[in-house]
Write a protein that holds these residues in place. Structure first.
Motif, PDB file in Angstrom:
ATOM      1  N   VAL A   1       1.796 -28.453 -12.231  1.00  0.00           N
ATOM      2  CA  VAL A   1       1.137 -28.529 -10.934  1.00  0.00           C
ATOM      3  C   VAL A   1       2.219 -28.382  -9.877  1.00  0.00           C
ATOM      4  CG1 VAL A   1      -0.153 -29.996  -9.332  1.00  0.00           C
ATOM      5  CG2 VAL A   1      -0.779 -29.924 -11.755  1.00  0.00           C
ATOM      6  N   VAL A   2       2.075 -27.365  -9.043  1.00  0.00           N
ATOM      7  CA  VAL A   2       3.030 -27.126  -7.956  1.00  0.00           C
ATOM      8  C   VAL A   2       2.379 -27.558  -6.652  1.00  0.00           C
ATOM      9  CG1 VAL A   2       4.303 -25.285  -9.126  1.00  0.00           C
ATOM     10  CG2 VAL A   2       2.323 -24.698  -7.751  1.00  0.00           C
ATOM     11  N   MET A   3       3.189 -28.173  -5.793  1.00  0.00           N
ATOM     12  CA  MET A   3       2.659 -28.612  -4.506  1.00  0.00           C
ATOM     13  C   MET A   3       3.728 -28.528  -3.434  1.00  0.00           C
ATOM     14  SD  MET A   3       2.310 -32.702  -5.248  1.00  0.00           S
ATOM     15  CE  MET A   3       2.402 -32.709  -7.042  1.00  0.00           C
ATOM     16  N   ALA A   4       3.288 -28.155  -2.257  1.00  0.00           N
ATOM     17  CA  ALA A   4       4.141 -28.206  -1.080  1.00  0.00           C
ATOM     18  C   ALA A   4       3.767 -29.489  -0.347  1.00  0.00           C
ATOM     19  CB  ALA A   4       3.924 -26.989  -0.196  1.00  0.00           C
ATOM     20  N   ILE A   5       4.777 -30.253   0.015  1.00  0.00           N
ATOM     21  CA  ILE A   5       4.586 -31.558   0.641  1.00  0.00           C
ATOM     22  C   ILE A   5       5.271 -31.537   1.997  1.00  0.00           C
ATOM     23  CG2 ILE A   5       4.893 -34.044   0.358  1.00  0.00           C
ATOM     24  CD1 ILE A   5       5.356 -33.496  -2.662  1.00  0.00           C
ATOM     25  N   GLU A   6       4.615 -32.115   2.983  1.00  0.00           N
ATOM     26  CA  GLU A   6       5.116 -32.084   4.354  1.00  0.00           C
ATOM     27  C   GLU A   6       5.276 -33.498   4.897  1.00  0.00           C
ATOM     28  OE1 GLU A   6       3.755 -29.080   7.559  1.00  0.00           O
ATOM     29  OE2 GLU A   6       2.505 -30.869   7.847  1.00  0.00           O
ATOM     30  N   GLY A   7       6.361 -33.695   5.667  1.00  0.00           N
ATOM     31  CA  GLY A   7       6.573 -34.973   6.338  1.00  0.00           C
ATOM     32  C   GLY A   7       7.982 -35.082   6.883  1.00  0.00           C
ATOM     33  N   ASN A   8       8.220 -36.106   7.649  1.00  0.00           N
ATOM     34  CA  ASN A   8       9.558 -36.349   8.185  1.00  0.00           C
ATOM     35  C   ASN A   8      10.485 -36.808   7.063  1.00  0.00           C
ATOM     36  OD1 ASN A   8       8.960 -35.727  10.890  1.00  0.00           O
ATOM     37  ND2 ASN A   8       8.059 -37.750  11.186  1.00  0.00           N
ATOM     38  N   GLY A   9      11.607 -36.110   6.895  1.00  0.00           N
ATOM     39  CA  GLY A   9      12.578 -36.470   5.861  1.00  0.00           C
ATOM     40  C   GLY A   9      12.044 -36.349   4.448  1.00  0.00           C
ATOM     41  N   VAL A  10      11.062 -35.490   4.242  1.00  0.00           N
ATOM     42  CA  VAL A  10      10.364 -35.417   2.958  1.00  0.00           C
ATOM     43  C   VAL A  10      11.278 -35.006   1.800  1.00  0.00           C
ATOM     44  CG1 VAL A  10       9.494 -33.043   3.174  1.00  0.00           C
ATOM     45  CG2 VAL A  10       8.186 -34.728   1.878  1.00  0.00           C
ATOM     46  N   ILE A  11      12.252 -34.143   2.040  1.00  0.00           N
ATOM     47  CA  ILE A  11      13.108 -33.688   0.934  1.00  0.00           C
ATOM     48  C   ILE A  11      13.866 -34.862   0.327  1.00  0.00           C
ATOM     49  CG2 ILE A  11      15.112 -32.266   0.300  1.00  0.00           C
ATOM     50  CD1 ILE A  11      14.094 -30.207   2.390  1.00  0.00           C
ATOM     51  N   ASP A  12      14.574 -35.611   1.148  1.00  0.00           N
ATOM     52  CA  ASP A  12      15.349 -36.744   0.629  1.00  0.00           C
ATOM     53  C   ASP A  12      14.450 -37.833   0.077  1.00  0.00           C
ATOM     54  OD1 ASP A  12      17.749 -35.498   1.250  1.00  0.00           O
ATOM     55  OD2 ASP A  12      17.963 -36.528   3.175  1.00  0.00           O
ATOM     56  N   LYS A  13      13.329 -38.095   0.733  1.00  0.00           N
ATOM     57  CA  LYS A  13      12.442 -39.171   0.285  1.00  0.00           C
ATOM     58  C   LYS A  13      11.790 -38.836  -1.054  1.00  0.00           C
ATOM     59  CE  LYS A  13      10.524 -43.144   0.669  1.00  0.00           C
ATOM     60  NZ  LYS A  13      11.292 -44.360   0.462  1.00  0.00           N
ATOM     61  N   VAL A  14      11.370 -37.599  -1.245  1.00  0.00           N
ATOM     62  CA  VAL A  14      10.800 -37.203  -2.535  1.00  0.00           C
ATOM     63  C   VAL A  14      11.858 -37.311  -3.625  1.00  0.00           C
ATOM     64  CG1 VAL A  14       9.896 -35.232  -3.865  1.00  0.00           C
ATOM     65  CG2 VAL A  14       8.869 -35.848  -1.666  1.00  0.00           C
ATOM     66  N   ARG A  15      13.086 -36.903  -3.321  1.00  0.00           N
ATOM     67  CA  ARG A  15      14.168 -37.036  -4.310  1.00  0.00           C
ATOM     68  C   ARG A  15      14.370 -38.509  -4.678  1.00  0.00           C
ATOM     69  NH1 ARG A  15      15.897 -32.702  -6.815  1.00  0.00           N
ATOM     70  NH2 ARG A  15      17.949 -33.592  -7.060  1.00  0.00           N
ATOM     71  N   GLU A  16      14.298 -39.374  -3.673  1.00  0.00           N
ATOM     72  CA  GLU A  16      14.442 -40.810  -3.920  1.00  0.00           C
ATOM     73  C   GLU A  16      13.285 -41.334  -4.784  1.00  0.00           C
ATOM     74  OE1 GLU A  16      14.063 -44.741  -1.171  1.00  0.00           O
ATOM     75  OE2 GLU A  16      15.260 -43.087  -0.346  1.00  0.00           O
ATOM     76  N   LEU A  17      12.067 -40.908  -4.498  1.00  0.00           N
ATOM     77  CA  LEU A  17      10.902 -41.335  -5.275  1.00  0.00           C
ATOM     78  C   LEU A  17      10.975 -40.845  -6.719  1.00  0.00           C
ATOM     79  CD1 LEU A  17       8.048 -40.616  -2.703  1.00  0.00           C
ATOM     80  CD2 LEU A  17       8.729 -42.865  -3.545  1.00  0.00           C
ATOM     81  N   MET A  18      11.549 -39.655  -6.925  1.00  0.00           N
ATOM     82  CA  MET A  18      11.677 -39.108  -8.277  1.00  0.00           C
ATOM     83  C   MET A  18      12.670 -39.916  -9.103  1.00  0.00           C
ATOM     84  SD  MET A  18      11.517 -34.938  -7.742  1.00  0.00           S
ATOM     85  CE  MET A  18      13.277 -34.856  -7.689  1.00  0.00           C
TER      86      MET A  18
END
Length: 138
Positions: free
Chosen positions: A71-88
């Motif tokens: 499942v591929v998804m584009a995610i949008e938000g403030n600071g989303v790149i670093d935050k998604v990496r942190e959540l992963m």
């Protein structure tokens, strides 16, 4: 506002974690602006991971990513790149912080449930690899 790409990898799809991962992203206030399930061919996986072509794990990675649906998804938000990496969490689930996706669900470094863009530059390649401008809402 920033965008990133995330992929629920074949092991995450097999473990029925799609909703769990989307929920974790949405609970952070991020918006899913594009989403689809696909089954990449080996060639498509090789194209996506071309940046790793010289790495010893490239063949195994592209075989794994083409073994089943993702499942591929584009995610949008403030600071989303670093935050998604942190959540992963760390690539190796043994090194991932408790409560991260990989610490909670991944079996090993090769089968680690989820992918996320590591930079704005990567996201600018990865998002259009899977989505046309017409498929992104927002």
């Amino acid at each position: 506002m920033q965008r990133t790409l995330s992929i629920v990898k074949p092991d995450g799809v097999k473990k029925n974690l799609i909703g769990e991962l989307i929920g974790r992203f949405e609970k952070q206030g991020f918006r899913i602006v594009a989403l689809k399930m696909i089954h990449m061919s080996k060639r498509e996986a090789e194209g996506f991971y071309i940046v790793h072509k010289a790495r010893p794990f490239y063949g195994e990675l592209t075989t794994f990513m083409s073994e089943g649906p993702v499942v591929v998804m584009a995610i949008e938000g403030n600071g989303v790149i670093d935050k998604v990496r942190e959540l992963m969490g760390a690539t190796n689930p043994k090194d991932a912080a408790p409560g991260t996706i990989r610490a909670d669900f991944a079996d090993n470094v090769e089968r680690n449930i989820v992918h996320g863009s590591d930079s704005a530059e990567s996201a600018s390649f990865e998002i259009p690899y899977f989505f046309s401008a017409l498929e992104i809402v927002g």
